[in-house]
Design a protein around this motif. Sequence first.
Motif, mmCIF file in Angstrom:
data_model
loop_
_atom_site.group_PDB
_atom_site.id
_atom_site.type_symbol
_atom_site.label_atom_id
_atom_site.label_comp_id
_atom_site.label_asym_id
_atom_site.label_seq_id
_atom_site.Cartn_x
_atom_site.Cartn_y
_atom_site.Cartn_z
ATOM 1 N N HIS A 40 0.744 -1.104 0.007
ATOM 2 C CA HIS A 40 -0.063 -0.006 -0.054
ATOM 3 C C HIS A 40 1.041 1.179 -0.063
ATOM 4 N N LYS A 41 2.008 1.394 0.674
ATOM 5 C CA LYS A 41 2.902 2.327 0.788
ATOM 6 C C LYS A 41 3.327 2.516 -0.493
ATOM 7 N N PHE A 42 3.909 1.560 -1.120
ATOM 8 C CA PHE A 42 4.447 1.634 -2.763
ATOM 9 C C PHE A 42 3.598 1.981 -3.707
ATOM 10 N N GLU A 43 2.279 1.878 -3.519
ATOM 11 C CA GLU A 43 1.243 2.342 -4.490
ATOM 12 C C GLU A 43 1.124 3.947 -4.408
ATOM 13 N N VAL A 44 1.352 4.271 -2.959
ATOM 14 C CA VAL A 44 1.382 5.790 -2.811
ATOM 15 C C VAL A 44 2.657 6.394 -3.270
ATOM 16 N N LEU A 45 3.507 5.649 -3.251
ATOM 17 C CA LEU A 45 4.966 6.209 -3.848
ATOM 18 C C LEU A 45 4.683 6.414 -5.529
ATOM 19 N N LEU A 46 4.196 5.168 -5.789
ATOM 20 C CA LEU A 46 4.140 5.214 -7.593
ATOM 21 C C LEU A 46 3.188 6.350 -8.066
ATOM 22 N N ALA A 47 1.855 6.573 -7.182
ATOM 23 C CA ALA A 47 1.059 7.460 -7.516
ATOM 24 C C ALA A 47 1.557 8.757 -7.604
ATOM 25 N N HIS A 136 -8.758 1.088 -12.561
ATOM 26 C CA HIS A 136 -9.166 1.781 -11.668
ATOM 27 C C HIS A 136 -8.056 1.836 -10.585
ATOM 28 N N ARG A 137 -8.147 2.691 -9.727
ATOM 29 C CA ARG A 137 -6.914 3.225 -8.621
ATOM 30 C C ARG A 137 -6.700 2.178 -7.654
ATOM 31 N N ALA A 138 -7.660 1.199 -7.306
ATOM 32 C CA ALA A 138 -7.491 0.156 -6.443
ATOM 33 C C ALA A 138 -6.658 -0.959 -6.937
ATOM 34 N N ARG A 139 -6.397 -1.031 -8.254
ATOM 35 C CA ARG A 139 -5.490 -2.147 -8.660
ATOM 36 C C ARG A 139 -4.178 -1.896 -8.683
ATOM 37 N N TRP A 140 -3.361 -2.770 -7.902
ATOM 38 C CA TRP A 140 -1.892 -2.248 -7.599
ATOM 39 C C TRP A 140 -1.041 -2.592 -9.114
ATOM 40 N N TRP A 186 9.314 -3.489 -4.418
ATOM 41 C CA TRP A 186 7.956 -4.017 -4.740
ATOM 42 C C TRP A 186 8.006 -5.499 -4.488
ATOM 43 N N PHE A 187 8.824 -6.254 -5.137
ATOM 44 C CA PHE A 187 8.987 -7.782 -4.949
ATOM 45 C C PHE A 187 10.004 -8.078 -3.771
ATOM 46 N N SER A 188 10.470 -7.186 -3.036
ATOM 47 C CA SER A 188 11.215 -7.628 -1.876
ATOM 48 C C SER A 188 10.317 -7.374 -0.751
#
Length: 332
Positions: A40-47, A136-140, A186-188
């Motif tokens: 979830h944190k990295f989703e914020v980073l990418l956004a 949609h924004r919910a998809r990682w 992301w993968f670690s």
Amino acid sequence: MVIGMCFDTTASNTGNLNGACTLLEKAMGRILLWMACRHHKFEVLLAGVYSVCLGTSTGPEILFFKRFREKWTEMNHTPEARSTSLIIVSDAIKAFIKCQLEVRHSRDDYLEFLLLAAHIVGLQVDVAIRKPGARHRARWMAKAIYALKIELLFTVNKTIFNLTARKLQGIQRLNRFIICVYLQSWFSCRLTADAPVNDILLIQRLHDYDDAVLGSTGLKMMLRHSWYMSPELATLALFSSLLSDKEKTDLVRTIQADREHYHKVLTICVKHPILMPVFLMYLLKTERGVALVKHFNETITKDAEQKPFLLQVVEQHRKNFTEYNRELLAKI
């Protein structure tokens, strides 16, 4: 017996008064280990990085990607054959992608992400560019997957994409960040024991990244989420596969030999969570940790023995000048 909670980082979960995590602790009558989901944190980073590269978007879908999906039937879906890769990366990143391709992933989009990344850095993989799905924004990972597809297919679909130079540069800039910084984190991040070390490695990559604006954007996000690095999670690094046996031995010796300083720094960081990344770097006295602490205080002190006292000075200053807030200081 329940000893911890894993949760996404919405306010409904993490709120101090009525957050689900707080209410669960009250219901159970004891403190639990908070294991916030790094995805979830990295989703914020990418956004955040996407907004810098391509601008903000309102509504449930990003219009730029929506148009790409709508034009799909008109496109050539085979990337142009190239003698050089679209994104030049180190051998270490290529090795990481190869290693992850050998792992069985629980979701198809994880594998799709890896195959697209492998293709764009020049690895020989059998990959078909699949039709875009939900955006949609919910998809990682959707932003990463869409952005990589657009760059891979752009050359053979220039007239259909009809991208401005600014949009094309934004996509290329975003994809370079995804490959060089984002993908490894992301993968670690799926194992709790690896989370503290993984976060430090991400901070290091963001600090050293040659795009200062994107690096700064990422570091600001990490600062807002520094409370993830609790003292309990920091010590879980002893069980991490990302540290060598020697580094783990050094970590234990550091705690045993410097117990007094350890507890002082820990007490300060519990009161001021914004300092928790520095505590973690202090705790992990490895080459990685030492390098990061050096970046943090190189203009103040280079004496290793003085580093713990730096935080104590900050704490004492806050006690002596409690009435000074940000608004007041801005007027001085």
